[in-house]
Motif scaffolding. Sequence first.
Motif, short mmCIF file in Angstrom:
data_model
loop_
_atom_site.label_atom_id
_atom_site.label_comp_id
_atom_site.label_asym_id
_atom_site.label_seq_id
_atom_site.Cartn_x
_atom_site.Cartn_y
_atom_site.Cartn_z
N GLU A 1 -8.36 2.73 2.48
CA GLU A 1 -7.62 2.07 1.19
C GLU A 1 -6.68 0.92 1.36
N LYS A 2 -6.30 0.31 2.27
CA LYS A 2 -5.86 -0.45 2.73
C LYS A 2 -6.33 -1.65 2.33
N ALA A 3 -7.55 -1.77 3.52
CA ALA A 3 -8.92 -2.52 3.50
C ALA A 3 -8.86 -2.85 2.14
N ILE A 4 -8.81 -2.30 0.83
CA ILE A 4 -9.61 -2.42 -0.59
C ILE A 4 -8.23 -2.76 -1.05
N GLY B 1 0.96 -0.71 0.31
CA GLY B 1 0.23 0.00 -0.19
C GLY B 1 0.54 1.60 0.04
N ASP B 2 2.29 1.03 0.40
CA ASP B 2 2.62 2.65 0.87
C ASP B 2 3.89 2.32 -0.24
N VAL B 3 3.46 2.04 -1.57
CA VAL B 3 4.36 2.24 -2.52
C VAL B 3 3.31 2.29 -3.62
N THR B 4 2.03 1.80 -3.82
CA THR B 4 1.27 1.17 -4.64
C THR B 4 -0.35 2.64 -4.53
#
Length: 243
Positions: free
Chosen positions: A69-72, A59-62
């Motif tokens: 957003e990380k749940a998605i 998530g940190d790089v995309t």
Amino acid sequence: MKNNKIEFVKLAGDLATFKVSDVAALSKELRKGIRLFELEPSISKRQRKYIHALIGDLGDVTGYETSYEKAILKKDLKQSFCEDTETPLFSLSDVSKEIAGQFIEYLIETCLREGIAPTDKLVWQTVDVDRQVWWCLKYRYCTVCHSKQNLQINHEDTVGIGNDRHHIDHRGHRLECLCARHHAEFHNVGAVQFYNKYHFHGILLDTEQVIEIGLMSQKQCDQFDELYKQEALRNESNGDQPT
């Protein structure tokens, strides 16, 4: 019984007591005459921790930065994993330990493919060593420190002085990807001490693999195979016996 949650209660000698979430389903199985069941351990807290850490790295790089957003992202990654491996959709609350391990490996390789090494170093311990070496060759990371700088392919089996390293059959040598610093260390201390310190050996690659990672072309592989064939024919015509 596959989707019936089973909770351990107590152990007395060789008798174990479990609590099942769906008694009706169990009764149905018993009425069919089924008396033997296989227990499959559920995901561990450590596995769940690794999964969330890996998803966080991705998530940190995309661009998936917030919790929402990380749940998605987690949902999308699970969906992709299930489609690629033909695994039924699962929940991280009660998925089996085996599938959780496969999902972790999937996430590690996804991280590497995206150009990032997992920040939690302990996560590497969940993957067998040969696969680690292969991934580092494939995605170009130092197998020791996971750096992407100044990388070199090391031939653990000596190429030999005078041989052309640009015209060599890489399939005949154990290979590993190392940064310049660790490559120099390998040659300074030797293969035995290097292994004793870092606990991995290079791996032999087949034709498909050397082509996949760009070490050789199909044409080069075919040329070497033809040389081996001609050599075998010469030995046969000279009466040499294979050793």
